[in-house]
Design a protein around this motif. Structure first.
Motif, mmCIF file in Angstrom:
data_model
loop_
_atom_site.group_PDB
_atom_site.id
_atom_site.type_symbol
_atom_site.label_atom_id
_atom_site.label_comp_id
_atom_site.label_asym_id
_atom_site.label_seq_id
_atom_site.Cartn_x
_atom_site.Cartn_y
_atom_site.Cartn_z
ATOM 1 N N ASP A 124 1.077 2.304 -5.571
ATOM 2 C CA ASP A 124 1.896 1.895 -6.709
ATOM 3 C C ASP A 124 2.633 3.093 -7.308
ATOM 4 O O ASP A 124 3.817 3.019 -7.623
ATOM 5 C CB ASP A 124 1.016 1.216 -7.759
ATOM 6 C CG ASP A 124 1.826 0.464 -8.780
ATOM 7 O OD1 ASP A 124 2.715 -0.323 -8.381
ATOM 8 O OD2 ASP A 124 1.573 0.643 -9.987
ATOM 9 N N LYS A 127 5.569 4.207 -5.113
ATOM 10 C CA LYS A 127 6.558 3.168 -4.818
ATOM 11 C C LYS A 127 7.981 3.571 -5.184
ATOM 12 O O LYS A 127 8.931 3.147 -4.524
ATOM 13 C CB LYS A 127 6.186 1.887 -5.577
ATOM 14 C CG LYS A 127 6.254 0.662 -4.771
ATOM 15 C CD LYS A 127 5.760 -0.564 -5.517
ATOM 16 C CE LYS A 127 5.919 -0.472 -7.005
ATOM 17 N NZ LYS A 127 5.515 -1.657 -7.716
ATOM 18 N N ASP A 128 8.128 4.393 -6.191
ATOM 19 C CA ASP A 128 9.470 4.823 -6.591
ATOM 20 C C ASP A 128 10.194 5.588 -5.492
ATOM 21 O O ASP A 128 11.419 5.595 -5.444
ATOM 22 C CB ASP A 128 9.416 5.696 -7.862
ATOM 23 C CG ASP A 128 9.049 4.895 -9.095
ATOM 24 O OD1 ASP A 128 9.157 3.654 -9.069
ATOM 25 O OD2 ASP A 128 8.651 5.526 -10.093
ATOM 26 N N ALA A 131 9.127 2.744 -1.549
ATOM 27 C CA ALA A 131 8.885 1.297 -1.637
ATOM 28 C C ALA A 131 9.206 0.589 -0.332
ATOM 29 O O ALA A 131 8.535 -0.386 0.028
ATOM 30 C CB ALA A 131 9.689 0.688 -2.786
ATOM 31 N N ALA A 156 6.675 -4.862 -1.387
ATOM 32 C CA ALA A 156 5.820 -3.711 -1.709
ATOM 33 C C ALA A 156 4.719 -4.125 -2.681
ATOM 34 O O ALA A 156 3.540 -3.811 -2.461
ATOM 35 C CB ALA A 156 6.656 -2.572 -2.289
ATOM 36 N N ASP A 157 5.094 -4.829 -3.735
ATOM 37 C CA ASP A 157 4.091 -5.273 -4.708
ATOM 38 C C ASP A 157 3.082 -6.222 -4.079
ATOM 39 O O ASP A 157 1.889 -6.168 -4.391
ATOM 40 C CB ASP A 157 4.767 -5.943 -5.902
ATOM 41 C CG ASP A 157 5.496 -4.954 -6.783
ATOM 42 O OD1 ASP A 157 5.069 -3.782 -6.858
ATOM 43 O OD2 ASP A 157 6.512 -5.342 -7.398
#
Length: 186
Positions: A124, A127-128, A131, A156-157
């Motif tokens: 998480d 992810k920036d 992702a 991704a989430d």
């Protein structure tokens, strides 16, 4: 001197492993594969081995937890561990291992448990910047139907949520800690 010329994968050697050890070692293999796949040094070779390892863990871990005498499932987990080892040997590991090695050393917690604790949070956090790579994990984690049915911007989430779900399932089956507090040592 630690690079073997051969590896013998015999599921009989793992049949008597307690459930929590099975869970921790499989989550360690999953972390090796995930970090090899998403890390800065990933490459086509590491991606291929990591993807296959992720799929094998995803398809077999809970089956083995529910049926510890499943020799085929245990062999698949041993294969996943080997594939993940090849993957990260060709691309390195990342922040999950950096945090996990420190936590394990300071709090005397098993390596696989530390990997399981940190993996979703690190994914998480990163992810920036990656992702797209995290999103690609959804395919080996959940299969082509889930991957195709999930909008690209949600993959991704959903991959991270699946790893959290897997940790919850392991907690339900063998009380594998999901948080630092649940370890009883932090």
């Amino acid at each position: 001197f630690l690079m073997p010329n051969a590896a013998v994968l015999d599921p009989r050697m793992t049949m008597t492993m307690p459930p929590h050890i099975t869970a921790m070692t499989a989550m360690d293999a999953l972390t090796h594969a995930v970090e090899a796949y998403t890390g800065m040094a990933q490459n086509p070779l590491s991606e291929a081995f990591a993807s296959r390892a992720i799929r094998k863990v995803s398809e077999n871990l809970l089956k083995v937890m529910d049926n510890p005498s499943d020799a085929e499932g245990r062999l698949a987990l041993a294969q996943a561990s080997t594939l993940a080892g090849v993957a990260f040997s060709n691309s390195m590991v990342g922040l999950v291992h950096a945090l996990g090695h420190s936590l394990g050393a300071l709090c005397h917690l098993p390596h696989g448990l530390c990997m399981s604790l940190f993996m979703p949070y690190v994914l998480d956090y990163n992810k920036d910047v990656n992702a797209d790579k995290v999103a690609e994990l959804l395919l080996p984690l959940c299969g082509p139907e889930v991957y195709a049915a999930t909008p690209k911007e949600q993959r991704a989430d959903k991959a991270i949520a699946h790893i959290r779900w897997l940790r919850d399932e392991l907690h339900a089956r063998c009380k594998l800690p999901r948080t630092l507090l649940e370890t009883g040592k932090v």
